[in-house]
Design an enzyme around this catalytic site. Sequence first.
Site, mmCIF file in Angstrom:
data_model
loop_
_atom_site.group_PDB
_atom_site.id
_atom_site.type_symbol
_atom_site.label_atom_id
_atom_site.label_comp_id
_atom_site.label_asym_id
_atom_site.label_seq_id
_atom_site.Cartn_x
_atom_site.Cartn_y
_atom_site.Cartn_z
ATOM 1 N N GLY A 265 4.213 2.405 -3.526
ATOM 2 C CA GLY A 265 2.960 1.661 -3.591
ATOM 3 C C GLY A 265 2.319 1.500 -2.221
ATOM 4 O O GLY A 265 2.638 2.227 -1.270
ATOM 5 N N SER A 266 1.416 0.519 -2.122
ATOM 6 C CA SER A 266 0.662 0.308 -0.887
ATOM 7 C C SER A 266 1.579 -0.004 0.291
ATOM 8 O O SER A 266 1.434 0.562 1.386
ATOM 9 C CB SER A 266 -0.337 -0.840 -1.072
ATOM 10 O OG SER A 266 -1.172 -0.601 -2.161
ATOM 11 N N MET A 267 2.530 -0.934 0.078
ATOM 12 C CA MET A 267 3.419 -1.322 1.166
ATOM 13 C C MET A 267 4.339 -0.164 1.556
ATOM 14 O O MET A 267 4.607 0.050 2.748
ATOM 15 C CB MET A 267 4.248 -2.533 0.759
ATOM 16 C CG MET A 267 5.062 -3.136 1.882
ATOM 17 S SD MET A 267 4.027 -3.924 3.148
ATOM 18 C CE MET A 267 3.714 -5.502 2.356
ATOM 19 N N GLN B 180 -12.267 -1.398 -5.860
ATOM 20 C CA GLN B 180 -11.833 -1.493 -7.257
ATOM 21 C C GLN B 180 -12.558 -2.615 -7.989
ATOM 22 O O GLN B 180 -12.870 -2.509 -9.178
ATOM 23 C CB GLN B 180 -10.313 -1.689 -7.294
ATOM 24 C CG GLN B 180 -9.560 -0.457 -6.836
ATOM 25 C CD GLN B 180 -8.128 -0.754 -6.397
ATOM 26 O OE1 GLN B 180 -7.778 -1.900 -6.062
ATOM 27 N NE2 GLN B 180 -7.285 0.263 -6.390
ATOM 28 N N ARG C 218 -2.344 -4.096 -10.958
ATOM 29 C CA ARG C 218 -2.865 -5.206 -11.757
ATOM 30 C C ARG C 218 -3.783 -4.713 -12.864
ATOM 31 O O ARG C 218 -4.427 -3.660 -12.750
ATOM 32 C CB ARG C 218 -3.586 -6.211 -10.882
ATOM 33 C CG ARG C 218 -4.955 -5.803 -10.399
ATOM 34 C CD ARG C 218 -5.639 -6.879 -9.552
ATOM 35 N NE ARG C 218 -4.905 -7.146 -8.334
ATOM 36 C CZ ARG C 218 -4.287 -8.301 -8.078
ATOM 37 N NH1 ARG C 218 -4.366 -9.299 -8.937
ATOM 38 N NH2 ARG C 218 -3.632 -8.485 -6.954
ATOM 39 N N GLY D 212 -7.745 -2.863 1.788
ATOM 40 C CA GLY D 212 -9.168 -2.806 1.498
ATOM 41 C C GLY D 212 -9.543 -2.148 0.186
ATOM 42 O O GLY D 212 -10.690 -2.251 -0.253
ATOM 43 N N GLN D 213 -8.600 -1.453 -0.475
ATOM 44 C CA GLN D 213 -8.930 -0.743 -1.702
ATOM 45 C C GLN D 213 -9.433 -1.674 -2.802
ATOM 46 O O GLN D 213 -10.274 -1.288 -3.613
ATOM 47 C CB GLN D 213 -7.706 0.023 -2.221
ATOM 48 C CG GLN D 213 -7.403 1.293 -1.458
ATOM 49 C CD GLN D 213 -6.250 2.062 -2.095
ATOM 50 O OE1 GLN D 213 -5.260 1.461 -2.525
ATOM 51 N NE2 GLN D 213 -6.362 3.366 -2.149
ATOM 52 N N THR E 168 -5.976 -1.565 -11.609
ATOM 53 C CA THR E 168 -5.410 -0.837 -10.480
ATOM 54 C C THR E 168 -3.959 -0.520 -10.814
ATOM 55 O O THR E 168 -3.460 -0.893 -11.885
ATOM 56 C CB THR E 168 -5.466 -1.672 -9.186
ATOM 57 O OG1 THR E 168 -4.432 -2.674 -9.222
ATOM 58 C CG2 THR E 168 -6.823 -2.354 -9.023
ATOM 59 N N CYS E 169 -3.264 0.139 -9.891
ATOM 60 C CA CYS E 169 -1.856 0.451 -10.158
ATOM 61 C C CYS E 169 -0.999 -0.809 -10.130
ATOM 62 O O CYS E 169 0.121 -0.820 -10.650
ATOM 63 C CB CYS E 169 -1.339 1.459 -9.141
ATOM 64 S SG CYS E 169 -1.464 0.902 -7.424
#
Length: 430
Positions: free
Chosen positions: A191-193, A120, A52, A115-116, A49-50
């Site tokens: 990013g996500s946050m 993944q 990890r 939830g992504q 993932t972006c």
Amino acid sequence: MSVLVVGISHKTAPVALLEQLALDGPALHKLIDDVAASEHVTEATVIATCNRLEIYAEVDRFHGSVEELSRLVVERAGERTEAMLPHLYVHYDDGAVSHLFQVVSGLDSMAVGEGQILGQTRAALHAGQEIGTVGPALNLLFQQALRVGKRARAETGIDRAAPSLVTAALDRSRVAVGDLSGKRVLVVGAGSMAGLATATVAARGAGSVTVVNRTPASADRLAEEYGARAAALADLPAELALADVVVSCTGAAGILIGRETVAAAVTDGRDLAILDLALPHDVDPAAAELPGVTLVNLADLADDLSESDAGQEVEAVREIVTQEVAAFLTARRQASVTPTVVALRSMATSVVEAEMERLTGRLPDLDDDARAEVLHTVRRVADKLLHQPTVRVRELANEDGAVSYATALAELFALHPDAVDAVTRPEGLA
């Protein structure tokens, strides 16, 4: 055989390094193939993932496998080995199971509960299945992990944890700069946050939102999605001087916004609220000493989150993960002794049959009824003798320790290794 994880994530490495490890489809398949081709690896797949990159492998040797899989990650980063190794982490056997269950449940994500990661993880399983590098061990582990992830989201509100964190931070900023309506907001990161923060401030009526990120393309995508403006990281000091509220969540390795940079931004004596949602800190804690500056970080929000409904949901997921890890390991240990138990009972059956043939040879006049009664009695004796050892070996398999009770049972009854292996060997294979 045991599961080994060698990985790198937002918790151990800066975003710049993670970006060097970004993999497209062909590159991901190449890495999985390379892992599977390693000497001590029998099964393999990769979660990419972006935030990890984690290699999951079923291995027959720990040390040689760690060295080889670490080398594969280092090579793809294009960095020196000594510079990369501090950013890598390793989980083995029981620890690998626990780590994967936490990852798929969203507990290890930058935006807790997102939830992504469930999709993944499913993609990683499918990739290994398509290539043919996922076998029984990883298939069972990943299938169970996906069930744990689904259970965590079905039974708790874990998906509300990250939004609650952003909301709590913005609520604290209200004390310093008032209502968000009409305010100028600067979001640092993409990013996500950062996405959650941008969405939240836009929904609360911010007058303007600017997204700053080291990678311009990522800033552009996030800004376009929420009608914000994108700016380059080099423009951060100038953008800071225009903002009323700053939300920083980049996952950089060190301090991104220094005290002096903040001091230069508030020379006009205005109030500035800075919400540092990064781990480690993006903002120098000393900035809180400046007049007019309110700095809120994750440590400040810890009590708010733990006392909130979202914090309770996180703890509920941790409990689910603990339960599921224990159940999985128990089932796996019990399954590990099954081939030995089956081989032992098969040997007992062979002994009974051989003795009955010998009896028939010595007593040819034995009638069928008598022979059937003798056979029934001998089988009952064999079953009773084997019952307690086989029950106990399954119970003892659940206990932690270095003793392999299945091996001990095989030694005590002189079971040939091939007889045990034959129980688990797929049909058609010699």
